[in-house]
Design an enzyme around this catalytic site. Structure first.
Site, mmCIF file in Angstrom:
data_model
loop_
_atom_site.group_PDB
_atom_site.id
_atom_site.type_symbol
_atom_site.label_atom_id
_atom_site.label_comp_id
_atom_site.label_asym_id
_atom_site.label_seq_id
_atom_site.Cartn_x
_atom_site.Cartn_y
_atom_site.Cartn_z
ATOM 1 N N TYR A 1 -22.172 -98.385 201.653
ATOM 2 C CA TYR A 1 -21.380 -97.153 201.528
ATOM 3 C C TYR A 1 -20.071 -97.303 202.296
ATOM 4 C CZ TYR A 1 -19.703 -92.415 202.172
ATOM 5 O OH TYR A 1 -18.895 -91.299 202.198
HETATM 6 O O1 NJP Z 1 -20.935 -84.378 198.970
HETATM 7 P P1 NJP Z 1 -21.507 -83.571 197.709
HETATM 8 P P2 NJP Z 1 -19.558 -84.268 199.776
HETATM 9 N N1 NJP Z 1 -18.937 -88.144 188.260
HETATM 10 O O2 NJP Z 1 -22.705 -84.350 197.298
HETATM 11 C C1 NJP Z 1 -19.634 -85.326 192.467
HETATM 12 C C2 NJP Z 1 -17.185 -88.157 200.924
HETATM 13 N N2 NJP Z 1 -17.607 -88.086 202.306
HETATM 14 O O3 NJP Z 1 -18.796 -83.063 199.460
HETATM 15 O O4 NJP Z 1 -21.438 -84.683 189.437
HETATM 16 C C3 NJP Z 1 -18.413 -86.960 188.607
HETATM 17 O O5 NJP Z 1 -21.632 -82.131 198.022
HETATM 18 C C4 NJP Z 1 -20.763 -84.338 192.640
HETATM 19 O O6 NJP Z 1 -20.905 -83.517 191.505
HETATM 20 P P3 NJP Z 1 -22.033 -83.675 190.354
HETATM 21 C C5 NJP Z 1 -18.213 -88.579 199.908
HETATM 22 O O7 NJP Z 1 -18.402 -89.982 199.898
HETATM 23 C C6 NJP Z 1 -18.588 -87.237 202.685
HETATM 24 O O8 NJP Z 1 -19.896 -84.565 201.165
HETATM 25 O O9 NJP Z 1 -22.072 -82.298 189.751
HETATM 26 N N3 NJP Z 1 -18.683 -86.338 189.752
HETATM 27 C C7 NJP Z 1 -20.228 -83.467 193.764
HETATM 28 O O10 NJP Z 1 -19.336 -82.497 193.253
HETATM 29 C C8 NJP Z 1 -17.534 -88.095 198.641
HETATM 30 O O11 NJP Z 1 -16.569 -89.024 198.190
HETATM 31 C C9 NJP Z 1 -18.959 -87.196 204.029
HETATM 32 O O12 NJP Z 1 -23.292 -84.124 191.000
HETATM 33 C C10 NJP Z 1 -19.547 -86.937 190.588
HETATM 34 C C11 NJP Z 1 -19.434 -84.455 194.606
HETATM 35 O O13 NJP Z 1 -19.183 -85.614 193.792
HETATM 36 C C12 NJP Z 1 -16.823 -86.829 199.093
HETATM 37 O O14 NJP Z 1 -16.782 -86.871 200.515
HETATM 38 C C13 NJP Z 1 -18.322 -87.998 204.952
HETATM 39 C C14 NJP Z 1 -20.137 -88.171 190.298
HETATM 40 C C15 NJP Z 1 -20.211 -84.866 195.834
HETATM 41 O O15 NJP Z 1 -20.351 -83.727 196.618
HETATM 42 C C16 NJP Z 1 -17.484 -85.534 198.695
HETATM 43 O O16 NJP Z 1 -18.821 -85.549 199.179
HETATM 44 C C17 NJP Z 1 -17.336 -88.850 204.524
HETATM 45 C C18 NJP Z 1 -19.805 -88.771 189.070
HETATM 46 N N4 NJP Z 1 -20.328 -89.947 188.703
HETATM 47 C C19 NJP Z 1 -16.972 -88.878 203.203
HETATM 48 N N5 NJP Z 1 -20.965 -88.504 191.327
HETATM 49 C C20 NJP Z 1 -20.045 -86.312 204.536
HETATM 50 N N6 NJP Z 1 -20.540 -85.359 203.744
HETATM 51 O O17 NJP Z 1 -20.443 -86.476 205.698
HETATM 52 C C21 NJP Z 1 -20.877 -87.511 192.236
HETATM 53 O O18 NJP Z 1 -16.727 -89.627 205.423
HETATM 54 N N7 NJP Z 1 -20.019 -86.564 191.803
#
Ligand code: NJP
Length: 227
Positions: A148
């Protein structure tokens, strides 16, 4: 503010919080993720007249191109994108992690971000637009055995190299680098974490700067707990 912001990964966590914060600033929004249900609920909350929802998987270029076409038909322009969709991998280091989980994560976190940029660049060039990327504190440091973290180093690289490609165009690139944030990214709520709105505030700050200010990177970590 009549500007149009596109957010991937808008259905939860940081992306959804950013949609709420940008909506308060008057942005028109293009919200993308795989969960149409969650996007529709968010659109209802924010006022559907200013929101276009796009059910898509960021690992498919043609779906992202269709999203941009729809965005231009609906709002006529695109001013900024927040390529934020991302996922974690699986526990275990390089000798034992699940390689299929790796594949999904690498495709989403690296290839998907590249595709979002590629699909949006023609429209962004016309508006001298702004590209924001969700990297990570894990994209600047090492975590034992973490693929990651390696994907987020790649996002850091995408940001740096894209900025060079766009030099002299008036366009801007901002890397948003969160530490631990309490979102559905984790199965269990983490201790001593930031809130999703803390990251949304950083995005709005970078977006709100005048054209001559290019906020390159914002690294945000939770304050260490009291001893
Ligand atoms: O997590 P989460 P975060 N195509 O799971 C979407 C980074 N980050 O807000 O498709 C399209 O609530 C998924 O939507 P769905 C992390 O790496 C986090 O924390 O409907 N969309 C959801 O909206 C990421 O890059 C932390 O399942 C896709 C979203 O992505 C970003 O922050 C720390 C998809 C994920 O939301 C947002 O994560 C850090 C696809 N193939 C960086 N796959 C932390 N939380 O601590 C997923 O340094 N999504």
């Amino acid at each position: 503010n009549n500007r149009v912001l596109l957010i991937t990964g808008a259905s939860s966590g940081i992306g959804a919080a950013t949609a709420r914060a940008a909506s308060r600033e008057g942005y028109k929004l293009v919200l993308a993720a795989r969960s149409n249900e969650k996007l529709t609920a968010l659109s209802q909350e924010l006022g559907p007249e200013n929101v276009l929802t796009c059910e898509l998987d960021v690992t498919h270029l043609e779906q992202q191109q269709a999203m941009v076409e729809q965005a231009l038909e609906t709002f006529g322009r695109l001013d900024a994108i927040f390529a934020n969709a991302g996922r974690g991998g699986s526990p275990g280091g390089f000798s034992s992690a699940d390689h299929e989980a790796w594949r999904e994560m690498i495709l989403t976190n690296i290839y998907g971000v590249g595709l979002t940029i590629q699909a949006c660049l023609p429209a962004l060039k016309r508006s001298k637009g702004h590209v924001l990327l969700t990297g990570s504190a894990a994209g600047r440091t090492t975590i034992p055995g973490s693929m990651y973290s390696a994907t987020k180093w790649a996002v850091t690289g995408i940001g740096y190299n894209l900025r060079e490609e766009l030099r002299g165009t008036g366009m801007r690139v901002t890397l948003i680098e969160p530490g631990m944030v309490d979102t559905p990214f984790f199965d269990e709520p983490p201790e001593h974490a930031l809130e999703d709105r803390d990251i949304a505030n950083a995005v709005v700050y970078a977006l709100s700067q005048p054209a001559h200010v290019d906020v390159n990177e914002i690294l945000i970590r939770p304050t260490p707990p009291l001893e």
